[in-house]
Design an enzyme around this catalytic site. Sequence first.
Site, PDB file in Angstrom:
ATOM      1  N   ARG A  75      14.783   7.532  -2.685  1.00 36.52           N
ATOM      2  CA  ARG A  75      13.952   8.580  -3.464  1.00 36.52           C
ATOM      3  C   ARG A  75      13.948   9.931  -2.960  1.00 36.52           C
ATOM      4  O   ARG A  75      14.614  10.389  -1.846  1.00 36.52           O
ATOM      5  CB  ARG A  75      12.609   8.149  -3.142  1.00 36.52           C
ATOM      6  CG  ARG A  75      12.194   8.167  -1.551  1.00 36.52           C
ATOM      7  CD  ARG A  75      10.581   7.603  -1.254  1.00 36.52           C
ATOM      8  NE  ARG A  75      10.293   7.553  -0.170  1.00 36.52           N
ATOM      9  CZ  ARG A  75       9.371   7.903   0.579  1.00 36.52           C
ATOM     10  NH1 ARG A  75       8.351   8.200  -0.316  1.00 36.52           N
ATOM     11  NH2 ARG A  75       9.163   7.689   1.904  1.00 36.52           N
TER      12      ARG A  75
ATOM     13  N   ASN B  69      -4.268   6.104  13.256  1.00 37.96           N
ATOM     14  CA  ASN B  69      -5.632   6.833  13.284  1.00 37.96           C
ATOM     15  C   ASN B  69      -6.917   6.334  13.080  1.00 37.96           C
ATOM     16  O   ASN B  69      -6.873   5.077  13.170  1.00 37.96           O
ATOM     17  CB  ASN B  69      -5.493   7.666  11.905  1.00 37.96           C
ATOM     18  CG  ASN B  69      -5.552   7.236  10.720  1.00 37.96           C
ATOM     19  OD1 ASN B  69      -6.059   6.235  10.670  1.00 37.96           O
ATOM     20  ND2 ASN B  69      -4.878   7.676   9.877  1.00 37.96           N
TER      21      ASN B  69
ATOM     22  N   ASP C 213       5.067  12.162  13.548  1.00 47.58           N
ATOM     23  CA  ASP C 213       6.335  11.840  14.044  1.00 47.58           C
ATOM     24  C   ASP C 213       6.834  12.534  15.269  1.00 47.58           C
ATOM     25  O   ASP C 213       7.589  11.769  16.167  1.00 47.58           O
ATOM     26  CB  ASP C 213       7.489  11.984  12.958  1.00 47.58           C
ATOM     27  CG  ASP C 213       7.117  11.183  11.721  1.00 47.58           C
ATOM     28  OD1 ASP C 213       6.702   9.932  11.726  1.00 47.58           O
ATOM     29  OD2 ASP C 213       7.530  11.721  10.409  1.00 47.58           O
TER      30      ASP C 213
ATOM     31  N   ALA D 150       4.445  20.628  16.745  1.00 42.92           N
ATOM     32  CA  ALA D 150       5.099  20.647  15.228  1.00 42.92           C
ATOM     33  C   ALA D 150       3.996  21.311  14.223  1.00 42.92           C
ATOM     34  O   ALA D 150       4.821  21.942  13.255  1.00 42.92           O
ATOM     35  CB  ALA D 150       4.967  19.331  14.844  1.00 42.92           C
TER      36      ALA D 150
END
Length: 316
Positions: A90, A189, A258, A288
């Site tokens: 994809r 989470n 990640d 990040a």
Amino acid sequence: MSDIITITLNPALDKSTHVAQVLPEKKLRCETPTFEPGGGGINVSRALKKLGSDSCAWMLVGGPSGDRICSLLEEEGVDFRAIKTKNWTRENLMVMEDNSSNQFRFGMPGSEVYEWEWKQCLDDLENLEDAKVPKYVVASGSLPPGVPDDFYAQLAAVAHRKGGRLIVDTSGAALTKAAGEGVYLLKPNLGELAALVGKEKISAMEQEEIAMQVLDEGKCKVLVVSLGPRGAMLASKEGISYVVPPTMPQRSAVGAGDSMVAGMVLCLLQGGSLDDMVRYGVAAGTAATMTPGSELCRKEDTDKIYQWLQEQKEKV
């Protein structure tokens, strides 16, 4: 073989671009797009490379988009094992609206994966010589159509037999079915933590009790609950602890989870304690958020934040 392998069954070729403003029924003139290899495990391997560690990214890829992911990983110097699929990989699209700095993220469904394709991943791990079995296997991301919900549970069983520690970062049925199958570390989470004990949601007042329940039920050895900008909660047999990151200028949250996983597994590989593991993971995840678009953590930012977290610990 690397001491860390990551596994991505639903990778994506991520395309990102800028446009002045997103308007309906108008021809929107975008800037030249950039392409990046994407998907949970792939991004963990890319973040590990940025942090100075090697890994091997195992992935199911097919078609020209899959070939492009391979070439992009080669350019970044990330080692990989490509298991070819009949259907194309994809593509996802992210558009940054310059007038507002809003991000529009369009995630496409994965193409169907055939049984012999996803089973190849399990067989390859099972057939590794003992000397080549990685110390850590990171299974991250969603499962594409055609892959059973218990794939990560099957992977956990193989990793456990081979002597590798499995870290799982996923959601939904893939997460709940993997729990209890010899998984070393889970990184849910709060919503995913609730699902692990069959609840729709939990309050902050009960999150510690629920976390210890997950451990007591043998669903994993170590639990790291992501709390977003509030950092993370660590639950282990030693008890509960928290890591709260400093307030930093946030540019994009893409890739933070990640990057956090990459920081944690790297610290574990280097012999760090569980507390150090979570601090370095939170540092990488926070780093990040300081980068634009879909860029992952940067080592210099990660190390500075980690040093700050260490200093805060010493003050307590």
